[in-house]
Design a protein around this motif. Structure first.
Motif, mmCIF file in Angstrom:
data_model
loop_
_atom_site.group_PDB
_atom_site.id
_atom_site.type_symbol
_atom_site.label_atom_id
_atom_site.label_comp_id
_atom_site.label_asym_id
_atom_site.label_seq_id
_atom_site.Cartn_x
_atom_site.Cartn_y
_atom_site.Cartn_z
ATOM 1 N N TRP A 1 17.428 16.619 -12.459
ATOM 2 C CA TRP A 1 16.491 15.570 -12.085
ATOM 3 C C TRP A 1 16.116 15.722 -10.616
ATOM 4 N N PRO A 2 14.845 15.544 -10.268
ATOM 5 C CA PRO A 2 14.435 15.742 -8.870
ATOM 6 C C PRO A 2 15.131 14.752 -7.934
ATOM 7 N N GLU A 3 15.439 15.213 -6.738
ATOM 8 C CA GLU A 3 16.053 14.366 -5.726
ATOM 9 C C GLU A 3 15.017 13.994 -4.680
ATOM 10 N N ALA A 4 14.967 12.732 -4.355
ATOM 11 C CA ALA A 4 14.007 12.263 -3.354
ATOM 12 C C ALA A 4 14.534 12.566 -1.956
ATOM 13 N N ASP A 5 13.648 13.051 -1.110
ATOM 14 C CA ASP A 5 13.976 13.235 0.309
ATOM 15 C C ASP A 5 13.960 11.849 0.949
ATOM 16 N N PRO A 6 15.107 11.381 1.450
ATOM 17 C CA PRO A 6 15.166 10.015 1.997
ATOM 18 C C PRO A 6 14.138 9.756 3.089
ATOM 19 N N ALA A 7 13.901 10.785 3.905
ATOM 20 C CA ALA A 7 12.948 10.596 5.001
ATOM 21 C C ALA A 7 11.539 10.379 4.476
ATOM 22 N N LEU A 8 11.190 11.104 3.388
ATOM 23 C CA LEU A 8 9.860 10.952 2.817
ATOM 24 C C LEU A 8 9.747 9.685 1.971
ATOM 25 N N ALA A 9 10.850 9.311 1.334
ATOM 26 C CA ALA A 9 10.809 8.148 0.441
ATOM 27 C C ALA A 9 10.836 6.827 1.194
ATOM 28 N N GLU A 10 11.319 6.854 2.414
ATOM 29 C CA GLU A 10 11.416 5.611 3.175
ATOM 30 C C GLU A 10 10.026 5.050 3.453
ATOM 31 N N ARG A 11 9.888 3.766 3.228
ATOM 32 C CA ARG A 11 8.609 3.117 3.471
ATOM 33 C C ARG A 11 8.603 2.515 4.861
ATOM 34 N N ASN A 12 7.578 2.846 5.628
ATOM 35 C CA ASN A 12 7.421 2.294 6.970
ATOM 36 C C ASN A 12 6.506 1.078 6.974
ATOM 37 N N THR A 13 5.931 0.826 5.823
ATOM 38 C CA THR A 13 5.043 -0.336 5.714
ATOM 39 C C THR A 13 5.497 -1.200 4.544
ATOM 40 N N VAL A 14 5.049 -2.431 4.548
ATOM 41 C CA VAL A 14 5.320 -3.349 3.444
ATOM 42 C C VAL A 14 4.015 -3.969 2.977
ATOM 43 N N THR A 15 3.984 -4.304 1.696
ATOM 44 C CA THR A 15 2.822 -4.983 1.131
ATOM 45 C C THR A 15 3.082 -6.483 1.154
ATOM 46 N N LEU A 16 2.212 -7.208 1.828
ATOM 47 C CA LEU A 16 2.385 -8.647 1.983
ATOM 48 C C LEU A 16 1.289 -9.403 1.229
ATOM 49 N N PRO A 17 1.661 -10.253 0.278
ATOM 50 C CA PRO A 17 0.647 -11.089 -0.370
ATOM 51 C C PRO A 17 0.159 -12.165 0.607
ATOM 52 N N ILE A 18 -1.122 -12.526 0.468
ATOM 53 C CA ILE A 18 -1.712 -13.571 1.312
ATOM 54 C C ILE A 18 -2.055 -14.757 0.429
ATOM 55 N N GLN A 19 -1.479 -15.901 0.733
ATOM 56 C CA GLN A 19 -1.788 -17.125 0.010
ATOM 57 C C GLN A 19 -2.617 -18.045 0.888
ATOM 58 N N VAL A 20 -3.653 -18.643 0.291
ATOM 59 C CA VAL A 20 -4.455 -19.645 0.985
ATOM 60 C C VAL A 20 -4.311 -20.943 0.202
ATOM 61 N N ASN A 21 -3.738 -21.933 0.855
ATOM 62 C CA ASN A 21 -3.484 -23.229 0.215
ATOM 63 C C ASN A 21 -2.697 -23.069 -1.093
ATOM 64 N N GLY A 22 -1.725 -22.160 -1.050
ATOM 65 C CA GLY A 22 -0.802 -22.000 -2.172
ATOM 66 C C GLY A 22 -1.240 -21.051 -3.256
ATOM 67 N N LYS A 23 -2.458 -20.463 -3.148
ATOM 68 C CA LYS A 23 -2.924 -19.525 -4.167
ATOM 69 C C LYS A 23 -3.143 -18.151 -3.556
ATOM 70 N N LYS A 24 -2.702 -17.109 -4.290
ATOM 71 C CA LYS A 24 -2.840 -15.755 -3.780
ATOM 72 C C LYS A 24 -4.309 -15.351 -3.765
ATOM 73 N N ARG A 25 -4.743 -14.847 -2.575
ATOM 74 C CA ARG A 25 -6.137 -14.429 -2.427
ATOM 75 C C ARG A 25 -6.276 -12.960 -2.077
ATOM 76 N N GLY A 26 -5.153 -12.280 -1.838
ATOM 77 C CA GLY A 26 -5.229 -10.867 -1.478
ATOM 78 C C GLY A 26 -3.886 -10.388 -0.986
ATOM 79 N N GLU A 27 -3.836 -9.142 -0.512
ATOM 80 C CA GLU A 27 -2.617 -8.603 0.077
ATOM 81 C C GLU A 27 -2.989 -7.550 1.118
#
Length: 864
Positions: free
Chosen positions: A791-817
């Motif tokens: 099974w392929p092994e992931a390179d930790p340096a490449l697999a590490e995420r430097n960004t995060v996906t953040l949902p945006i809520q306006v008045n309690g409802k999701k409008r984007g990310e």
């Protein structure tokens, strides 16, 4: 221009190569050396004749796990067999004038070839069929061992009797009080039956459920409820004027002051005694017998009864007399066959009391209720509260009131604390031919004796007939088979003509797979110890109780009789229950099930994608085996390939839920196969090997982005397979394919990144679409098999995420990310969120009152 992927050539080619290389054979413990073992098993099928595409989901799920484990270095056992005894074969014999054995083995041959079409990584050298004397010989030996230990015995037992088929019916075979096949009203009879003493392990079976932490909570709860440990009181009512007593079990002695009646089971000895002089009671017993013995059916039936005309004294107040009734909802098989009814605290008792206008009073006050006004009329209060209207119990909380009531019963010499079990011993006798013969002999002089082990197996005679005008067990009618000499005294005797419940066959087959050719024992104890328990068991929720419970009993009995060394007694370490396939589809005029190309919809005309030829299709129908309109596996594989079937049944829904089989969904799976192959063909050079050093420039720009996505996919898909999130794993593969398709740069770094991503893709899809994966693997320059590659092994340096996906809520409802750097300052995240085009459009004309940033989680905007 790339050529079309031709599954009709590719799939048979790779199946033949796998067979030639025997890559699916499980290694012996000595061969495996330091490998960890992984025993993966799907509940084996009944050979009913044909496998449809819906069945493929169960086997494909197990196959994904088996292939994934092998790729991760495990020694994998992934066998297949046939739950081959059973009534359907006898029905087929009767309807078609054929022998059950021939019908069964013909079906096995057909279904084996169908399963092979799916490309399952099965060790076929271990194939078993429960109707094979080489299998049931050992089952008979275990029966004798159970008998000798007291785990098998005979007793008179209430059974459901079909008077037309002349056979005992399981509760599940009684439908609305009638036999499921004959439609005749079912009778309740008492017959001498062979039993397995499952209750000997009740405490252990219940206590061990807590350790089954890799089983679904729902299944564990169902097992617990079926075993049904109840702690309460067993006490006696004295019959007025008769000196007799009626013994009752209850879990709620605290409600005794609310008693309105005592009720007996229809077959309680006192009910039968009174029926001898009361025609109305005799008629009541006759009516209740038609309900069968199913607890579920009795529970659903309308509650009715008859006043037996006797009274009993209340145990806490002998001046208080209660009427005694016989009631259809009281079971002789639970407790003592008698209950006291406290209507205010039990809905069933309340319905009964209201129906017959029996007076009662509430005795448990709900929290916060006013004792002066609290009343029960149509809905019972079954929860905990405070005792009132209850003499010496008044003011006590429910738990304390139960304890105090038991103390008083003990003090008065009228009862004691006790534990009651819902679990009953297992009746295994069946009055059928096509089952495992019970190795017992009936001798007038010696009684019932076991067949000597040297004379096993007791084989079924083949010269039997099945005729509609001669229902019942053909073994009873056979002129010579049952005639035998007693092995003890040598006198004339008769064989047992009952056969074993087919649940017995399926209660130990998983152990036989560990050593399926052993002639001298069910299995070698060392081999069974190596492989058991099954590491991953896959099957339907419909088997959540009986099959699993009986298997758990069997492993304990085999252990205690010396066949097995499995200290825990648990056969299945991890259990997954899959959903079903329900769907709409299109049927061609030739009877094949074909996928329509929706762009060519004209008066029912379709283009069959495998050949490009037009076909005619009929109406959309829901898949239903009873309607005989299921999708035939052979035809589907011929038209679209096994990989398309495998991919779709795993792609469209979480595996524990039902998946709808739709033409558009299958078209999407077929299109994905073609797209993957076109990407492989477009890559004109061998892919880099795992660990190959990347060229300059591969750590930046498009090349870096693709490599990061590919290595993150390794991590994600690995976790998804481990946790049975197959549909999520499929989605990640789509994402990777989209990224590869967008990569157009021809620089050395970009070509390297695409080659690496394609290699990873081929390995990630290998458990799901093994034939396509092999063709891709070979195209990329690798050998011998993707199936046996690590099974392929992931390179930790490449697999590490430097960004995060953040949902945006306006008045309690999701409008984007938004995508933001990990740990980005709040001001930066706020600026990105407000600049999001959809969010900005929604906020137009409004005032932003507050922006709340939860670091690395979510952005909440309050506007007005």
């Amino acid at each position: 221009m790339s050529s079309r992927y031709n599954h009709r050539e590719v799939e048979p080619k790779w199946r033949a190569r796998w067979d030639d290389a025997a890559i699916d054979r499980a290694l012996s413990p000595d061969e495996a050396k330091d490998k960890r073992k992984a025993y993966v098993l799907e509940m084996f099928p009944y050979p009913s004749g044909r496998i449809h595409v819906g069945h493929s989901r169960n086997y494909t799920m197990g196959d994904v796990i088996a292939r994934f484990r092998r790729a991760n270095g495990y020694n994998v056992l992934h066998p297949m067999g046939w739950d081959a005894f059973g009534l359907p074969a006898e029905n087929a014999a009767m309807e078609r004038g054929i022998h059950p054995k021939g019908w069964t083995y013909d079906n096995i041959a057909a279904m084996r070839e169908q399963l092979k079409l799916l490309g399952l990584a099965i060790d076929w050298s271990r194939e078993i069929a429960t109707c094979d004397p080489a299998y049931y010989k050992h089952q008979q030996a275990m029966f004798l061992a159970f008998w000798q230990r007291g785990l098998a015995y005979r007793k008179r037992q209430k059974v459901n009797w079909d008077p037309v088929d002349n056979t005992v019916l399981a509760n599940e075979q009684v439908v609305d009080g009638k036999g499921w096949r004959s439609g005749a009203p079912v009778e309740t009879r008492e017959l001498e039956q062979w039993m397995f003493r499952v209750t000997a392990y009740a405490e252990d079976l219940l206590a061990s459920i807590g350790g089954l932490d890799k089983w679904p909570d729902k299944v564990r709860l169902m097992q617990s409820n079926w075993i049904g440990k109840s702690q309460g009181a067993r006490f006696r009512f004295e019959v007025v004027g008769g000196g007799d007593e009626i013994e009752v079990f209850t879990t709620r002695p605290d409600t005794l002051f609310g008693a309105a009646f005592v009720a007996l089971a229809p077959d309680h000895p006192l009910t039968k005694q009174i029926a001898e002089k009361r025609p109305d009671v005799a008629k009541f017993i006759e009516e209740t017998a038609r309900l069968g013995t199913s607890e579920a059916d009795i529970e659903k039936a309308e509650k009715f009864g008859v006043d037996l005309g006797i009274r009993v004294k209340h145990p806490f107040d002998e001046s208080w007399e209660l009427p005694v009734w016989a009631a259809n909802f009281v079971l002789s098989t639970y407790g003592t066959g008698a209950i006291f009814g406290s209507p205010a605290g039990d809905q069933r008792d309340l319905d009964f009391a209201n129906k017959y206008k029996l007076a009662f009073k509430p005795v448990v006050l709900p929290p916060g209720a006013d004792p002066a006004t609290h009343a029960v009329t149509k809905e019972a209060f079954t929860g905990d509260g405070t005792a009132y209207n209850s003499g010496f119990l008044d003011g006590l909380a429910t738990k304390d009131a139960i304890t105090r009531a038991i103390e008083e019963l003990l003090k008065l010499g009228k009862g004691e604390a006790t534990t009651q079990w819902r679990l009953r011993d297992w009746g295994v006798s069946r009055q059928r031919y096509w089952g495992c013969p019970i190795p017992a002999i009936h001798c007038e002089k010696c009684g019932v004796v076991g067949v000597p082990e040297k004379d096993l197996p007791v084989m079924l005679p083949e010269d039997v007939t099945f005729e509609r005008d001669k229902p019942g067990n053909p073994l009873d009618r056979h002129p010579t088979w049952k005639q035998v000499d007693c092995p003890q005294c040598g006198g004339k005797a008769q064989r047992e003509t009952d056969t074993l419940d087919t649940f017995v066959d399926s209660s130990w087959y998983f152990a036989r797979f560990t050593d399926p050719t052993n002639e001298n024992a069910p299995f070698d104890k060392k081999l069974a110890s190596y492989w058991l328990p099954v590491d991953q068991y896959v099957g339907g929720i419909e088997h959540a109780v009986l099959h699993l419970l009986y298997s758990r009993f069997f492993t304990r009995a085999m252990r205690d009789c010396g066949f097995l060394e499995l200290e825990s007694g648990e056969p299945f370490a991890s259990l997954f229950t899959q959903g079903m396939v329900v769907h709409e589809t299109y049927k061609s005029a030739g009877g094949q099930w074909l996928l329509p190309d929706e762009t060519d919809l004209k008066d029912g005309a379709r283009i069959e994608l495998a050949t490009g030829k037009p076909v005619n299709v009929g109406d959309i129908e829901k898949m239903s085996k009873s309607k005989k309109n299921v999708v035939d596996l052979d035809a589907f594989v011929k038209d679209f390939g096994a990989d398309v079937a495998r991919w779709f049944v795993l792609s469209d829904s979480p595996p524990e839920r039902d998946v709808e089989w739709t033409a558009s969904g299958v078209k999407g799976a077929w299109g994905f196969v073609q797209r993957v192959w076109s990407l492989m063909e477009a890559h004109s050079q061998p892919a880099p090997k795992p660990g190959a050093a990347p060229p300059g420039g591969a750590d930046a720009g498009e090349a870096l982005a693709l490599r990061q996505l590919a290595h993150r996919a390794i991590q994600a898909v690995s976790g998804d397979i481990e946790h049975f999130r197959f549909n999520v794993a499929v989605a990640r593969c789509y994402e990777l394919v989209n990224a590869i398709a967008k990569s157009k740069d021809q620089s050395e770094a970009a070509v390297f990144a695409r080659g690496e991503a394609l290699r990873i893709l081929a390995q990630l899809i290998a458990p799901f679409m093994p034939h396509l994966a092999e063709e891709c693997w070979e195209k990329l320059g690798f050998a011998p098999f993707a199936a046996t590659a690590p099974w392929p092994e992931a390179d930790p340096a490449l697999a590490e995420r430097n960004t995060v996906t953040l949902p945006i809520q306006v008045n309690g409802k999701k409008r984007g990310e938004i995508e933001a750097p990990k740990g980005a300052p709040e001001a930066e995240v706020r600026e990105l969120a407000l600049a999001h085009p959809v969010v900005a459009q929604f906020l137009a004309g409004q005032s932003v009152r507050k922006v709340i940033v939860v670091p690395n989680r979510i952005v909440n905007i309050v506007a007005g």
